[in-house]
Design a protein around this motif. Structure first.
Motif, PDB file in Angstrom:
ATOM      1  N   GLU A  65       0.828  -1.204   0.000  1.00 28.39           N
ATOM      2  CA  GLU A  65       0.000   0.000   0.000  1.00 28.39           C
ATOM      3  C   GLU A  65       0.868   1.263   0.000  1.00 28.39           C
ATOM      4  O   GLU A  65       1.998   1.260   0.505  1.00 28.39           O
ATOM      5  CB  GLU A  65      -0.922  -0.001   1.209  1.00 28.39           C
ATOM      6  N   LYS A  66       0.324   2.349  -0.554  1.00 22.61           N
ATOM      7  CA  LYS A  66       1.101   3.572  -0.717  1.00 22.61           C
ATOM      8  C   LYS A  66       1.459   4.178   0.637  1.00 22.61           C
ATOM      9  O   LYS A  66       0.602   4.409   1.470  1.00 22.61           O
ATOM     10  CB  LYS A  66       0.332   4.588  -1.552  1.00 22.61           C
ATOM     11  N   GLN A  67       2.736   4.405   0.850  1.00 18.18           N
ATOM     12  CA  GLN A  67       3.311   4.990   2.059  1.00 18.18           C
ATOM     13  C   GLN A  67       3.016   4.115   3.287  1.00 18.18           C
ATOM     14  O   GLN A  67       2.296   4.506   4.195  1.00 18.18           O
ATOM     15  CB  GLN A  67       2.806   6.420   2.277  1.00 18.18           C
ATOM     16  N   PRO A  68       3.617   2.925   3.324  1.00 22.20           N
ATOM     17  CA  PRO A  68       3.320   1.949   4.372  1.00 22.20           C
ATOM     18  C   PRO A  68       3.977   2.299   5.715  1.00 22.20           C
ATOM     19  O   PRO A  68       5.050   1.812   6.056  1.00 22.20           O
ATOM     20  CB  PRO A  68       3.888   0.644   3.811  1.00 22.20           C
ATOM     21  N   ARG A  69       3.281   3.102   6.483  1.00 24.63           N
ATOM     22  CA  ARG A  69       3.813   3.499   7.788  1.00 24.63           C
ATOM     23  C   ARG A  69       3.753   2.352   8.798  1.00 24.63           C
ATOM     24  O   ARG A  69       4.614   2.224   9.667  1.00 24.63           O
ATOM     25  CB  ARG A  69       3.023   4.699   8.324  1.00 24.63           C
ATOM     26  N   GLY A  70       2.713   1.525   8.713  1.00 25.52           N
ATOM     27  CA  GLY A  70       2.552   0.462   9.695  1.00 25.52           C
ATOM     28  C   GLY A  70       2.134  -0.858   9.083  1.00 25.52           C
ATOM     29  O   GLY A  70       1.386  -0.898   8.101  1.00 25.52           O
ATOM     30  N   PHE A  71       2.628  -1.960   9.663  1.00 26.19           N
ATOM     31  CA  PHE A  71       2.188  -3.300   9.290  1.00 26.19           C
ATOM     32  C   PHE A  71       2.391  -4.192  10.506  1.00 26.19           C
ATOM     33  O   PHE A  71       2.942  -3.763  11.526  1.00 26.19           O
ATOM     34  CB  PHE A  71       2.964  -3.823   8.066  1.00 26.19           C
ATOM     35  N   ASN A  72       1.933  -5.430  10.426  1.00 22.30           N
ATOM     36  CA  ASN A  72       2.160  -6.356  11.529  1.00 22.30           C
ATOM     37  C   ASN A  72       1.974  -7.786  11.048  1.00 22.30           C
ATOM     38  O   ASN A  72       1.480  -8.026   9.937  1.00 22.30           O
ATOM     39  CB  ASN A  72       1.242  -6.063  12.717  1.00 22.30           C
ATOM     40  N   ILE A  73       2.375  -8.733  11.896  1.00 22.82           N
ATOM     41  CA  ILE A  73       2.330 -10.160  11.596  1.00 22.82           C
ATOM     42  C   ILE A  73       1.428 -10.829  12.620  1.00 22.82           C
ATOM     43  O   ILE A  73       1.511 -10.528  13.821  1.00 22.82           O
ATOM     44  CB  ILE A  73       3.750 -10.760  11.635  1.00 22.82           C
ATOM     45  N   ASP A  74       0.575 -11.742  12.165  1.00 21.69           N
ATOM     46  CA  ASP A  74      -0.346 -12.373  13.104  1.00 21.69           C
ATOM     47  C   ASP A  74       0.405 -13.340  14.012  1.00 21.69           C
ATOM     48  O   ASP A  74       1.523 -13.781  13.685  1.00 21.69           O
ATOM     49  CB  ASP A  74      -1.476 -13.078  12.349  1.00 21.69           C
ATOM     50  N   PRO A  75      -0.146 -13.674  15.185  1.00 20.06           N
ATOM     51  CA  PRO A  75       0.568 -14.514  16.154  1.00 20.06           C
ATOM     52  C   PRO A  75       0.927 -15.905  15.650  1.00 20.06           C
ATOM     53  O   PRO A  75       1.836 -16.536  16.186  1.00 20.06           O
ATOM     54  CB  PRO A  75      -0.404 -14.582  17.343  1.00 20.06           C
ATOM     55  N   SER A  76       0.242 -16.405  14.618  1.00 17.45           N
ATOM     56  CA  SER A  76       0.611 -17.706  14.062  1.00 17.45           C
ATOM     57  C   SER A  76       1.858 -17.620  13.191  1.00 17.45           C
ATOM     58  O   SER A  76       2.502 -18.636  12.903  1.00 17.45           O
ATOM     59  CB  SER A  76      -0.543 -18.276  13.228  1.00 17.45           C
ATOM     60  N   GLY A  77       2.189 -16.408  12.745  1.00 16.81           N
ATOM     61  CA  GLY A  77       3.321 -16.222  11.847  1.00 16.81           C
ATOM     62  C   GLY A  77       3.012 -16.572  10.408  1.00 16.81           C
ATOM     63  O   GLY A  77       3.910 -16.608   9.565  1.00 16.81           O
ATOM     64  N   HIS A  78       1.739 -16.791  10.077  1.00 16.00           N
ATOM     65  CA  HIS A  78       1.353 -17.192   8.724  1.00 16.00           C
ATOM     66  C   HIS A  78       0.973 -16.017   7.822  1.00 16.00           C
ATOM     67  O   HIS A  78       1.012 -16.144   6.605  1.00 16.00           O
ATOM     68  CB  HIS A  78       0.172 -18.160   8.776  1.00 16.00           C
ATOM     69  N   TYR A  79       0.585 -14.883   8.438  1.00 13.65           N
ATOM     70  CA  TYR A  79       0.048 -13.779   7.650  1.00 13.65           C
ATOM     71  C   TYR A  79       0.649 -12.439   8.068  1.00 13.65           C
ATOM     72  O   TYR A  79       0.953 -12.217   9.241  1.00 13.65           O
ATOM     73  CB  TYR A  79      -1.482 -13.716   7.794  1.00 13.65           C
ATOM     74  N   LEU A  80       0.798 -11.565   7.083  1.00 12.61           N
ATOM     75  CA  LEU A  80       1.264 -10.197   7.301  1.00 12.61           C
ATOM     76  C   LEU A  80       0.194  -9.248   6.772  1.00 12.61           C
ATOM     77  O   LEU A  80      -0.312  -9.447   5.660  1.00 12.61           O
ATOM     78  CB  LEU A  80       2.601  -9.972   6.603  1.00 12.61           C
ATOM     79  N   LEU A  81      -0.140  -8.224   7.558  1.00 17.19           N
ATOM     80  CA  LEU A  81      -1.104  -7.203   7.153  1.00 17.19           C
ATOM     81  C   LEU A  81      -0.384  -5.865   7.083  1.00 17.19           C
ATOM     82  O   LEU A  81       0.356  -5.511   8.002  1.00 17.19           O
ATOM     83  CB  LEU A  81      -2.260  -7.115   8.154  1.00 17.19           C
ATOM     84  N   ALA A  82      -0.603  -5.104   5.999  1.00 16.29           N
ATOM     85  CA  ALA A  82       0.086  -3.832   5.800  1.00 16.29           C
ATOM     86  C   ALA A  82      -0.902  -2.745   5.414  1.00 16.29           C
ATOM     87  O   ALA A  82      -1.796  -2.960   4.584  1.00 16.29           O
ATOM     88  CB  ALA A  82       1.155  -3.960   4.712  1.00 16.29           C
ATOM     89  N   ALA A  83      -0.729  -1.563   6.023  1.00 16.45           N
ATOM     90  CA  ALA A  83      -1.568  -0.403   5.724  1.00 16.45           C
ATOM     91  C   ALA A  83      -0.710   0.700   5.130  1.00 16.45           C
ATOM     92  O   ALA A  83       0.491   0.774   5.385  1.00 16.45           O
ATOM     93  CB  ALA A  83      -2.262   0.091   6.993  1.00 16.45           C
ATOM     94  N   GLY A  84      -1.347   1.588   4.356  1.00 18.87           N
ATOM     95  CA  GLY A  84      -0.641   2.721   3.775  1.00 18.87           C
ATOM     96  C   GLY A  84      -1.296   4.021   4.190  1.00 18.87           C
ATOM     97  O   GLY A  84      -2.530   4.153   4.115  1.00 18.87           O
ATOM     98  N   GLN A  85      -0.483   4.995   4.596  1.00 16.57           N
ATOM     99  CA  GLN A  85      -1.051   6.279   5.023  1.00 16.57           C
ATOM    100  C   GLN A  85      -1.740   7.019   3.890  1.00 16.57           C
ATOM    101  O   GLN A  85      -2.636   7.821   4.127  1.00 16.57           O
ATOM    102  CB  GLN A  85       0.046   7.159   5.636  1.00 16.57           C
ATOM    103  N   LEU A  86      -1.315   6.751   2.648  1.00 12.18           N
ATOM    104  CA  LEU A  86      -1.939   7.402   1.497  1.00 12.18           C
ATOM    105  C   LEU A  86      -2.820   6.425   0.727  1.00 12.18           C
ATOM    106  O   LEU A  86      -3.046   6.583  -0.478  1.00 12.18           O
ATOM    107  CB  LEU A  86      -0.865   7.997   0.577  1.00 12.18           C
TER     108      LEU A  86
END
Length: 366
Positions: free
Chosen positions: A303-324
């Motif tokens: 996503e555009k300008q990815p200020r924050g993301f995280n990984i789920d506790p299982s370690g199987h998935y990553l979620l990423a957000a973009g400020q723009l």
């Protein structure tokens, strides 16, 4: 809703969870949206990584940093518009919904919030105020008024305690310093050391950092020079030793300047990911857990300008957000290689910048 009534409702909800148990394991993601002044809540399907909207929570302020309590039953949200406040929420383990409990003052506009290892104190770092602060957290999980502030060099950006709660470390972007502060867990007091734990090259701009699961290594991302540092921490001698510096920039980087943002490890410590805002990419690395050193896996658009993301506790998935961007991207993490594969996009609010993810194990906790 009054604080007393909110606590009563939360007690009923959590009591129901204890009595009945959550019917199955459940994972929830929380995304702070600064410009739309709300938090998006999703459930995450552990079988395929699909997200489903659960709730949108208005917070009436520029919400940015989030932090979960160690027991995952509380979420703390920092508001960076005046009046500066921390909002304490109860997390309903039955459906992931948030119940606002109370608001308390923050010392300034805080770029980062976290709890100590016990969950009794909320620590925060102010980019504009050039300071660190501590708020007590009551037995009800509600953050109280500021009890201590510590001045730093310019642009304090992040603060985290070690797992044994003996130290808090803090990155100070404008001073190119990573600070070590003794932490008195009995009363929640920080004691500043005279010298930084680690001094970075000028104009590095240290930003976020994470500890390896065994606490032997720290991974520190710079905002200004496109670099990521691996530091070894000798807990016996309380000293830090640099062991590697590596680029977070894509091979074809063509922007005017790097703009590093966030960094996370998988729970098992085998893979590490970092976001770079100028190129809107995620960099992936394999971790040698013996030496702490990193080997580049690849670069992935996000996503555009990815200020924050995280990984789920299982370690199987990553979620990423973009400020723009007004979308959240979900990726599957290959458990053998660490490579990312995109599996979906989901609408979020404006100015999405922070993600926290919690998993409840199907009994009454996590």
């Amino acid at each position: 809703m009054s604080v007393k009534r909110a606590l009563g409702v939360a007690a009923i909800v959590l009591g129901t969870a204890v009595v009945s148990g959550v019917s199955q394991a459940a994972t929830y993601a929380y995304v702070s949206n600064a410009d739309s002044q709300d938090i998006s809540v999703f459930s995450l399907d552990e079988s395929n990584g699909a997200l489903a909207p659960v709730q949108t929570v208005a917070v009436a302020g520029t919400v940015m940093p989030l932090a979960l309590s160690p027991d995952h039953l509380r979420l703390y949200a920092g508001l960076r518009s005046k009046p500066y406040r921390v909002v304490s929420f109860a997390v309903n383990p039955l459906d992931g919904r948030l119940i606002e409990l109370a608001r308390a003052p923050l010392a300034d506009s805080m770029a980062y919030v976290s709890t100590d290892a016990t969950g009794r104190y909320l620590l925060s770092a102010s980019y504009g105020g050039n300071l660190l602060a501590v708020n007590p957290i009551g037995r009800d999980g509600v953050a109280g008024d500021v009890q201590q502030t510590v001045k730093t060099g310019p642009m304090a950006h992040a603060i985290r305690t070690t797992s044994d709660n003996r130290f808090a470390f803090a990155s100070v972007l404008g001073a190119d310093a990573w600070l070590r502060l003794k932490f008195d867990a009995a009363n929640g007091r920080l004691a500043d050391d005279a010298a930084p734990a680690y001094s970075l090259p000028p104009k590095s701009g240290p930003r976020h950092f994470v500890f390896s699961p065994d606490q032997r290594f720290t991974y520190l991302i710079d905002e200004l020079d496109g670099k990521l540092h691996v530091l070894a921490f000798n807990r016996a001698g309380d000293n830090v030793k640099p062991i590697q510096t590596i680029s977070i920039l894509p091979p074809d980087f063509s922007g005017d300047k790097p703009w590093g943002a966030d960094i996370h490890l998988t729970p098992d410590g085998r893979f590490l990911y970092a976001s770079e805002r100028t190129s809107s990419t995620l960099a992936a690395y394999k971790v040698d857990t013996a030496s702490g050193k990193l080997t580049r896996i690849g670069t992935y658009p996000t996503e555009k300008q990815p200020r924050g993301f995280n990984i789920d506790p299982s370690g199987h998935y990553l979620l990423a957000a973009g400020q723009l961007s007004t979308s959240l991207s979900a990726y599957r993490i290959d458990r053998k290689s660490g490579a990312l594969s995109a599996i979906g996009q989901y609408p979020v609010g404006k100015g999405a910048n922070w993600i926290e993810i919690v998993r409840f194990d199907g009994t009454n906790g996590n």
